[in-house]
Every structure is written in structure tokens, then in C-alpha cells.
Design a protein around this motif. Structure first.
Motif, PDB file in Angstrom:
ATOM      1  N   PRO A   1      -0.558   8.932  10.758  1.00  0.00           N
ATOM      2  CA  PRO A   1      -0.646   8.331   9.414  1.00  0.00           C
ATOM      3  C   PRO A   1      -0.343   6.837   9.393  1.00  0.00           C
ATOM      4  O   PRO A   1      -0.798   6.127   8.490  1.00  0.00           O
ATOM      5  CB  PRO A   1       0.374   9.131   8.592  1.00  0.00           C
TER       6      PRO A   1
ATOM      7  N   GLU B   1       0.828  -1.204   0.000  1.00  0.00           N
ATOM      8  CA  GLU B   1       0.000   0.000   0.000  1.00  0.00           C
ATOM      9  C   GLU B   1       0.865   1.258   0.000  1.00  0.00           C
ATOM     10  O   GLU B   1       1.729   1.417   0.862  1.00  0.00           O
ATOM     11  CB  GLU B   1      -0.890   0.011   1.245  1.00  0.00           C
TER      12      GLU B   1
ATOM     13  N   PHE C   1     -12.980  -0.581  -3.063  1.00  0.00           N
ATOM     14  CA  PHE C   1     -11.729   0.144  -3.319  1.00  0.00           C
ATOM     15  C   PHE C   1     -11.983   1.661  -3.277  1.00  0.00           C
ATOM     16  O   PHE C   1     -11.236   2.411  -2.641  1.00  0.00           O
ATOM     17  CB  PHE C   1     -11.137  -0.260  -4.673  1.00  0.00           C
TER      18      PHE C   1
ATOM     19  N   ASP D   1      -1.695  -2.739  -4.001  1.00  0.00           N
ATOM     20  CA  ASP D   1      -3.150  -2.911  -3.871  1.00  0.00           C
ATOM     21  C   ASP D   1      -3.852  -1.661  -3.356  1.00  0.00           C
ATOM     22  O   ASP D   1      -5.080  -1.643  -3.253  1.00  0.00           O
ATOM     23  CB  ASP D   1      -3.499  -4.134  -3.009  1.00  0.00           C
ATOM     24  N   PHE D   2      -3.073  -0.622  -3.055  1.00  0.00           N
ATOM     25  CA  PHE D   2      -3.696   0.645  -2.665  1.00  0.00           C
ATOM     26  C   PHE D   2      -2.750   1.795  -2.975  1.00  0.00           C
ATOM     27  O   PHE D   2      -1.535   1.699  -2.785  1.00  0.00           O
ATOM     28  CB  PHE D   2      -4.046   0.664  -1.164  1.00  0.00           C
ATOM     29  N   LEU D   3      -3.350   2.911  -3.436  1.00  0.00           N
ATOM     30  CA  LEU D   3      -2.573   4.082  -3.833  1.00  0.00           C
ATOM     31  C   LEU D   3      -3.389   5.308  -3.430  1.00  0.00           C
ATOM     32  O   LEU D   3      -4.580   5.352  -3.730  1.00  0.00           O
ATOM     33  CB  LEU D   3      -2.455   4.034  -5.352  1.00  0.00           C
ATOM     34  N   ASP D   4      -2.788   6.283  -2.752  1.00  0.00           N
ATOM     35  CA  ASP D   4      -3.580   7.473  -2.417  1.00  0.00           C
ATOM     36  C   ASP D   4      -3.076   8.702  -3.164  1.00  0.00           C
ATOM     37  O   ASP D   4      -2.199   8.606  -4.033  1.00  0.00           O
ATOM     38  CB  ASP D   4      -3.647   7.688  -0.888  1.00  0.00           C
TER      39      ASP D   4
ATOM     40  N   LEU E   1      -3.426   4.502   9.118  1.00  0.00           N
ATOM     41  CA  LEU E   1      -4.329   4.507   7.960  1.00  0.00           C
ATOM     42  C   LEU E   1      -4.586   3.099   7.419  1.00  0.00           C
ATOM     43  O   LEU E   1      -5.690   2.795   6.964  1.00  0.00           O
ATOM     44  CB  LEU E   1      -3.764   5.413   6.854  1.00  0.00           C
TER      45      LEU E   1
ATOM     46  N   ARG F   1      -8.228   1.375   6.717  1.00  0.00           N
ATOM     47  CA  ARG F   1      -8.644   0.803   5.428  1.00  0.00           C
ATOM     48  C   ARG F   1      -9.115  -0.651   5.579  1.00  0.00           C
ATOM     49  O   ARG F   1     -10.042  -1.078   4.887  1.00  0.00           O
ATOM     50  CB  ARG F   1      -7.515   0.916   4.402  1.00  0.00           C
TER      51      ARG F   1
ATOM     52  N   GLU G   1      -8.410   9.190   2.335  1.00  0.00           N
ATOM     53  CA  GLU G   1      -8.095  10.607   2.063  1.00  0.00           C
ATOM     54  C   GLU G   1      -8.681  11.512   3.150  1.00  0.00           C
ATOM     55  O   GLU G   1      -8.025  12.456   3.597  1.00  0.00           O
ATOM     56  CB  GLU G   1      -8.651  11.031   0.695  1.00  0.00           C
TER      57      GLU G   1
ATOM     58  N   ILE H   1      -6.448   0.513  -9.699  1.00  0.00           N
ATOM     59  CA  ILE H   1      -5.315   1.448  -9.655  1.00  0.00           C
ATOM     60  C   ILE H   1      -5.309   2.291 -10.937  1.00  0.00           C
ATOM     61  O   ILE H   1      -5.107   3.503 -10.897  1.00  0.00           O
ATOM     62  CB  ILE H   1      -3.970   0.676  -9.519  1.00  0.00           C
TER      63      ILE H   1
ATOM     64  N   ASP I   1       0.739   5.083   0.556  1.00  0.00           N
ATOM     65  CA  ASP I   1      -0.091   6.185   1.040  1.00  0.00           C
ATOM     66  C   ASP I   1       0.800   7.290   1.604  1.00  0.00           C
ATOM     67  O   ASP I   1       2.022   7.260   1.442  1.00  0.00           O
ATOM     68  CB  ASP I   1      -1.119   5.686   2.073  1.00  0.00           C
ATOM     69  N   VAL I   2       0.173   8.261   2.249  1.00  0.00           N
ATOM     70  CA  VAL I   2       0.906   9.419   2.764  1.00  0.00           C
ATOM     71  C   VAL I   2       2.029   8.986   3.721  1.00  0.00           C
ATOM     72  O   VAL I   2       3.057   9.649   3.825  1.00  0.00           O
ATOM     73  CB  VAL I   2      -0.082  10.419   3.432  1.00  0.00           C
ATOM     74  N   TYR I   3       1.853   7.827   4.359  1.00  0.00           N
ATOM     75  CA  TYR I   3       2.841   7.338   5.307  1.00  0.00           C
ATOM     76  C   TYR I   3       4.015   6.640   4.623  1.00  0.00           C
ATOM     77  O   TYR I   3       5.165   6.793   5.028  1.00  0.00           O
ATOM     78  CB  TYR I   3       2.152   6.367   6.283  1.00  0.00           C
TER      79      TYR I   3
END
Lengths: 112, 134
Positions: B18, A21, B43, A53-56, B21, B25, B51, A86, A23-25
Motif C-alpha cells: 500500500p 493524500e 482525479f 488532494d486525494f481521498l480514497d 499507491l 497515482r 482503488e 473531494i 488512502d488505505v495506507y
């Protein structure tokens, strides 16, 4: 998230495999890998997102920022995307127009 | 008055960090699957809730008001409410809203959800309502 730089495939491209994943982290680790490729003056950077499997939005921002920097130096960031979800993230933001999106790393390397 | 009335809430409370998160999810995924949503909508929901939570973490300003995620099931829709103790800010606005950097979170929520509502709570705090209709 795991980020693996795979330079065994070809000397011409800098291939970054991302797993999990983004993300911001975790996105800063992707940003570091992209910066490394750009600093080494590779003309082709391939980011393999097949195992993502995840994208922010932060992850999208990192990729777009890298593309901008790359093009200033005459280089190009290519993406490999497997998941339709994605791919949709790039489409709804319009970022699909900023990248060549491939189905496989071989496809990306063949396009360079 | 609570407009959301009798609806039951499935709740997750975490610190505004963070690193949490991923856990949020997982919670969204469980709730979405329980509600019978298909993979794509699960998803979409994960992106939108993630977000909203990332924004909440960003404007929590290092304070430790917990972040609350509440899922409400209705006959015709699923609503996620994301509440924090901070005041809503446009993410990235301070940095001239470079859309390729930060500030894409809210547009993504709007694009992926059927309805997005942001409520500034009396006495401080912000609640973001994300709805998916069946």
C-alpha cells in the motif's frame, strides 16, 4: 500525509487538519486522531480537508465510522472541504447527507 | 489472442504494497495529463486506479506477485489495466460487507469510469480494465 490536531482555535471543538493524500495506507493516522477527539468527549469534531488532494474509499470509511461513533455519544463530525473533486467523492457515495460540509473552519465553528 | 492488439502500453510495475499507491497515482496523473484529460477526469482516474490497486494489494494475501499497471492509448479512449497474481475477491465481503468500512472501491470505480471490466486470467491472477472514453 500530515495530520495536525489544532486546539488553539477554540476550546469547544476538536479540530483536525489533514494535509496531503488520505488512502488505505495513511488513513489509520486520521482514524487515530478522530478516536482521540472522541475519547476526550468533544461534542464537535472538525476535520479540515482543505489541504487534502486525494481521498480514497478507506478514508471515506474512516470518516463515516467516526460520525457513527460520534452520534452515539451525542457528538458530531463536521467537514471542511475546498476541492470540488473531494466534494464529488462525498456526493457520489451519498455520504454528503451524513455530514455538514463547510467551506472554512470558521464556518464550521460558527455552525456549532 | 490479444484483443488489445497493437496498442502501446505505458507500464509501471511495483510490489503489492500500500505504500506504493502514491507512486501509482503519480503515474496515472502523468498519463492522464499527457492524454489531455481535464483535472476532474484525471482525479477520477486516480481514484479508480488507486482503488483497483488497493484491492489487488489486499487480495495478494501477502504474496509477492508484482502489481502491474498498464496504460493504453486509443483514438477514442484511455484504458488502464491493473494486473496482479491473486484471485479477485469482493473486498470486505468477509466482514459482512459493511459498506461504510471497506467494499466501496468497486462501486467507486463503476461510478467514476465509463467502463469497468474484471477478467480472471487463466493460470491465476486478475486484470481490472478501467476505460475512459473521449
Amino acid at each position: 500525509m500530515k495530520v495536525l490536531i489544532n486546539n488553539t482555535l477554540t476550546q469547544d471543538a476538536f479540530v483536525i487538519e489533514v494535509d496531503g493524500e488520505v488512502d488505505v495506507y495513511t488513513a489509520p493516522r486520521l482514524k487515530e486522531a478522530l478516536s482521540e477527539g472522541l475519547e476526550l468527549r468533544h461534542r464537535t469534531l472538525v476535520v479540515d480537508l482543505t489541504k487534502v488532494d486525494f481521498l480514497d474509499s478507506t478514508a471515506l470509511g474512516v470518516l463515516v465510522g467516526a460520525q457513527r461513533t460520534a452520534r452515539e455519544d451525542g457528538a458530531e463530525v463536521h467537514l471542511v472541504v475546498g476541492s470540488p473533486y473531494i466534494e464529488k467523492m462525498f456526493k457520489i457515495t451519498g455520504f454528503d447527507t451524513l455530514f455538514l460540509i463547510h467551506k472554512s473552519v470558521d464556518g464550521a465553528l460558527g455552525a456549532t | 489472442m490479444n484483443l488489445d492488439g497493437q496498442s502501446q502500453c505505458r507500464r509501471l510495475t511495483v510490489s503489492p504494497d500500500p505504500a506504493r499507491l502514491t507512486e501509482i497515482r503519480r503515474f496515472v496523473e502523468d498519463v492522464g495529463q499527457e492524454f489531455g484529460l481535464d483535472g476532474e477526469r484525471v482525479f477520477d482516474l486516480k481514484v479508480a486506479v488507486s482503488e483497483a490497486c488497493a484491492n489487488a494489494v489486499e487480495h495478494s494475501g501477502g504474496q509477492h506477485h508484482p502489481l502491474e499497471v498498464c496504460a493504453r492509448f486509443y483514438d477514442d479512449r484511455l484504458v488502464f489495466e491493473i494486473s496482479d497474481g491473486g484471485d479477485f475477491r469482493l473486498p470486505g465481503a468477509r466482514r459482512n460487507a459493511r459498506r461504510d468500512d471497506r467494499g466501496l472501491g468497486l462501486p467507486l470505480m463503476v461510478a467514476l469510469m465509463d467502463e469497468v471490466r474484471i477478467a480472471k486470467m487463466r493460470g491465476g491472477g486478475t486484470t481490472v480494465h478501467l476505460s475512459l472514453y473521449l
